[in-house]
Design an enzyme around this catalytic site. Structure first.
Site, mmCIF file in Angstrom:
data_model
loop_
_atom_site.group_PDB
_atom_site.id
_atom_site.type_symbol
_atom_site.label_atom_id
_atom_site.label_comp_id
_atom_site.label_asym_id
_atom_site.label_seq_id
_atom_site.Cartn_x
_atom_site.Cartn_y
_atom_site.Cartn_z
ATOM 1 N N TRP A 359 0.837 -1.213 0.000
ATOM 2 C CA TRP A 359 0.000 0.000 0.000
ATOM 3 C C TRP A 359 0.866 1.254 0.000
ATOM 4 C CZ3 TRP A 359 -1.294 3.384 4.404
ATOM 5 C CH2 TRP A 359 -0.523 3.138 5.554
ATOM 6 N N ASP A 360 2.166 1.094 0.271
ATOM 7 C CA ASP A 360 3.110 2.211 0.236
ATOM 8 C C ASP A 360 3.039 2.952 -1.108
ATOM 9 O OD1 ASP A 360 3.781 0.332 2.168
ATOM 10 O OD2 ASP A 360 5.933 0.648 1.994
ATOM 11 N N GLU A 490 1.162 -1.365 13.468
ATOM 12 C CA GLU A 490 1.235 -2.823 13.602
ATOM 13 C C GLU A 490 1.608 -3.266 15.020
ATOM 14 O OE1 GLU A 490 2.289 -3.693 8.904
ATOM 15 O OE2 GLU A 490 3.913 -3.566 10.370
ATOM 16 N N LYS A 602 3.759 2.304 16.249
ATOM 17 C CA LYS A 602 4.865 2.074 15.312
ATOM 18 C C LYS A 602 4.941 3.184 14.262
ATOM 19 C CE LYS A 602 6.624 -1.405 12.058
ATOM 20 N NZ LYS A 602 6.241 -2.543 11.202
ATOM 21 N N GLN A 603 3.789 3.589 13.784
ATOM 22 C CA GLN A 603 3.746 4.636 12.751
ATOM 23 C C GLN A 603 2.409 5.366 12.826
ATOM 24 O OE1 GLN A 603 3.680 1.547 9.468
ATOM 25 N NE2 GLN A 603 2.490 3.122 8.455
#
Length: 769
Positions: A359-360, A490, A602-603
């Site tokens: 998906w990046d 995640e 995480k992000q």
């Protein structure tokens, strides 16, 4: 190991001094590619120290059988391996019968390597004393041609210093290659044919299972002090290898050079029975030009790329080097020439992650390619997903969905899911939203609506059907909920009502419904064709809208924010600032159980939604959510700092924006995550570009108009970038005194600067203070 050993330089990546501890990291950092193939910066000569051999061909992969302790229905059959391809760069070297090996030399001095990003070549030089006391100077330069993208070229020279020497070159091809990350110790390649003719050699090999046929080839030339040498070519063959043997007496201060041209021809571009003929043609094209002309052409091809893609930064060499490194690697990975290809997260620099498409691409890479190249490149990336729609429907069917619901894969090579961690494969379904968002982002920026009736609407319908079926009605909440998911963060698995997932699901349904109406009104024949194909009724659309209008969003009235998921406030909310630094990175220090129970992110997750849908919220709402979530974010995903940098700039938190920018731009150069030896983080590099253009430059589309809200870090004197907006090429230059806009191509254009309309006309510099 010193993680900051790369020398600051505006246009080059430079390492000085030989350190065996940094060899694998440098193999990643000095990688080269040309969109069709790439390779890690392995030494040409033998090296017995720690090394990670890597050569890669775009689109060639192997379906390594998934390795799990137990099987679940719907589990991917295989984990796609980015395949380590046969090695063409190898040149075994002996000096008076002693093998040149930097791991075994008495002394290595004046070791230097440079990746010249401006011109697209990689060079290594050193002086060494061998165990037999012969001292030599070695220089090697190589590049992968952008013009003839099946070919790379190497010039490798040795000069004896203290004695005459018998120098033997053994250039070879080796198809007996294994991946570092094989699950079952399987061989991936089978050698079919080995052939030599004069100073040319060929190995035809095929991948097992996927049956990709590739010809690895080489041709050699020799010179002594610049004069051509015609030495006899002795050939040796093994079952998977072929080598030439050349021997020459060389006096002190004479330079003995071998030129090696090599590369790959592949069955995806040629008939598999004509790969050697195609290789001969590629070699003819390359050698007729010769190394120096090929190199000059390489410099000109890169100059053309930089003309549009470059971002200049004045007064901050590390920041400048960082952004150019990111732009360079993105262009080495994907140039938009072939719509069958995509942007793998490691590009041509390593094997980790498997698969070429995440998906990046939609979330981070499309803005870069859409803005620095022709819009057709971004359209190709969208078409790639349309071509995989049937596979996305199959992926959803495997999980129990029906009626044409589509679930795009988390990781893929051919449209089929090939990621083998259940909490991602089954639960990280937010990826579906990024596919639809990319269609919206593309049409918003380019003004090209034609993609939607031609292809995009079918994709949106499949995605909307998925979200409709994936939601569950909760009688307790009197709302639709989405259970058992993993959001972009995640470090939380199998949670209920991840806000980002619920929000993008609602948006996808509404976006599909709006476009169905628009296509019905404005593209009648396309509408009829699509409706016949997908068999969509007004009643079905109504049932979608019931879900969208009644979606549940977890919220805390106490904090005045949307909650990342239902149970977020049940956690022990200790900020990252209060975490013992010895515990970082937590993904390398903590058990997975401990991470999942922690509040650490995480992000960007909730903030990812605020990034995509910024205009759905006020600046005050953004600030409240940023101030709440940023303190819990550990940024252990490469995709995290860029989003935070853009939002910090929007909120005028410029010191924070600058820190995040440096982190994203130098993530690999300074090895923040202590893993660069596994390969570079290619897709997050597009986020670095966004940090400047969308973050500091404040570029947005507002009311169908290109808009800027420029800001500048105090550490910089100025910065500039170009954008290709609807065939207008606009150069933006920002200093502390103001911003200038210059229209380099296209007719008059009206833009917004800090909300005020500004007219820019060709060849007139417009300054806004």
């Amino acid at each position: 190991m010193n993680q900051n050993y790369i020398q600051p330089d505006n246009w080059s990546i430079i390492e000085e001094g030989f350190d065996p501890e940094s060899v694998k990291s440098s193999e990643s950092l000095f990688s080269i590619g040309n969109g069709a193939m790439g390779q890690r910066a392995n030494f040409e000569e033998n090296y017995t120290g720690a090394t990670f051999q890597g050569s890669y061909i775009a689109g060639v992969y192997y379906p390594d059988k998934t390795r799990v302790g137990w099987w679940k229905n719907g589990y991917p059959e295989y984990f796609a391996k980015v395949l380590n391809a046969p090695n063409w760069i190898g040149i075994k070297v002996t000096i008076n019968d002693e093998v040149l090996d930097l791991n075994a030399c008495k002394k290595v001095e004046e070791f230097r390597r440079e990746l010249n990003m401006k011109e697209g070549w990689y060079e290594r030089t050193f002086t060494t004393t061998l165990q037999n006391d012969i001292q030599i100077e070695v220089a090697s330069k190589r590049f992968l041609s952008l013009d003839i993208d099946e070919v790379g070229a190497i010039a490798y020279s040795i000069k004896p210093i203290n004695n005459n020497a018998t120098i033997k070159y053994l250039p070879y091809l080796d198809a007996g290659i294994e991946n570092e990350d094989t699950n079952w110790e399987e061989k991936f390649w089978e050698t079919i044919q080995i052939k030599a003719a004069g100073n040319q050699a060929f190995i035809v090999a095929k991948t097992l299972k996927t049956d990709f046929h590739a010809c690895t080839f080489m041709q050699t030339e020799l010179k002594l002090d610049g004069e051509s040498l015609h030495l006899p070519t002795n050939v040796s063959e093994k079952s998977t290898e072929i080598a030439f043997h050349y021997s020459q007496e060389v006096n002190p201060n004479e330079t003995f050079t071998i030129y090696k041209y090599g590369g790959y021809t592949v069955c995806s571009n040629h008939n598999k029975n004509e790969l050697i003929a195609a290789a001969k043609k590629a070699l003819q094209n390359a050698t007729s030009l010769g190394f120096d002309t090929l190199l000059q052409n390489q410099k000109e091809a890169w100059a053309k790329i930089w003309e549009m893609a470059d971002i200049t930064i004045e007064g901050d060499v590390k920041a400048q080097q960082g952004i150019r490194f990111n732009i360079f690697q993105l262009n080495q990975t994907y140039l938009g020439k072939d719509s069958r290809l995509n942007i793998g997260p490691k590009g041509f620099t390593g094997e980790k992650y498997g698969g070429s498409t995440y998906w990046d691409t939609e979330a981070y890479c499309i803005p870069f390619y859409m803005t620095t190249k022709d819009q057709q490149v971004a359209r190709n990336l969208l078409q790639y997903r349309y071509n995989h729609l049937e596979k996305a429907i199959e992926n959803a069917e495997k999980l129990g969905f029906n009626n044409g619901a589509a679930l795009y894969p988390m990781v893929t090579m051919n449209g089929e899911e090939c990621h083998n961690e259940w909490e991602i494969t089954f639960e990280e379904i937010h990826r579906n939203g990024a596919i639809a968002f990319a269609i919206f982002n593309y049409t918003r920026y380019t003004g090209d609506y034609s993609y939607i009736p031609e292809m995009g609407l079918e994709v949106m319908i499949g995605i909307a059907r998925f979200w409709h079926q994936r939601a569950t009605f909760s009688t307790a909440k009197d709302k639709y909920v989405i259970l058992g998911v993993t959001g972009p963060n995640e470090y939380e698995n199998n949670v209920n009502n991840n806000w980002y997932t619920n929000y993008i699901a609602q948006w996808c349904i509404k976006f599909a419904q709006e476009n169905i109406q628009k296509v019905k009104q404005e593209y009648a024949s396309d509408y009829e064709r699509i409706m016949q194909k997908v068999r969509l009724s007004d009643q079905e659309i109504s049932s979608w809208m019931e879900v969208a209008e009644n979606m549940y969003f977890p919220r805390s009235e106490e904090y005045g924010v949307y909650l990342q998921q239902d149970g977020f406030l049940d956690k022990d909310l200790v900020s990252v600032a209060d975490l013992d630094q010895k515990q970082r990175p937590i993904n390398q220090k903590w058990s997975w159980d401990r991470i999942l129970r922690s509040p650490y992110i995480k992000q960007a997750d909730t903030l990812q939604g605020f990034y995509f849908f910024e205009d759905h919220f006020t600046t005050q709402e953004l600030e409240k959510h940023f101030d709440f979530y940023e303190p819990f974010t550990v940024h252990e995903s490469s995709l995290s700092p860029c989003v935070h940098s853009i939002q910090a700039a929007k909120l005028d938190k410029m010191d924070m924006a600058y820190t995040f920018y440096l982190r994203t731009s130098r993530l690999d150069l300074d090895d923040y995550n202590k893993e660069v030896e596994e390969g570079l983080h290619i897709t997050s590099m597009a986020g670095t570009w966004m940090s400047i253009v969308e973050g500091f430059g404040g570029m947005r589309i507002k009311n169908d108009t290109l808009s800027f809200e420029p800001r500048i870090p105090w550490q910089w004197k100025g910065y500039s970038f170009k954008v290709n907006f609807r065939n207008h090429i606009l150069k933006i230059n920002v200093t502390h005194d103001g911003t200038t806009f210059e229209l380099e191509k296209g007719n008059d254009l009206v833009i917004l600067v800090d909300g005020i309309k500004v007219a820019v006309t060709p060849n007139n510099l417009v300054t806004v203070s």
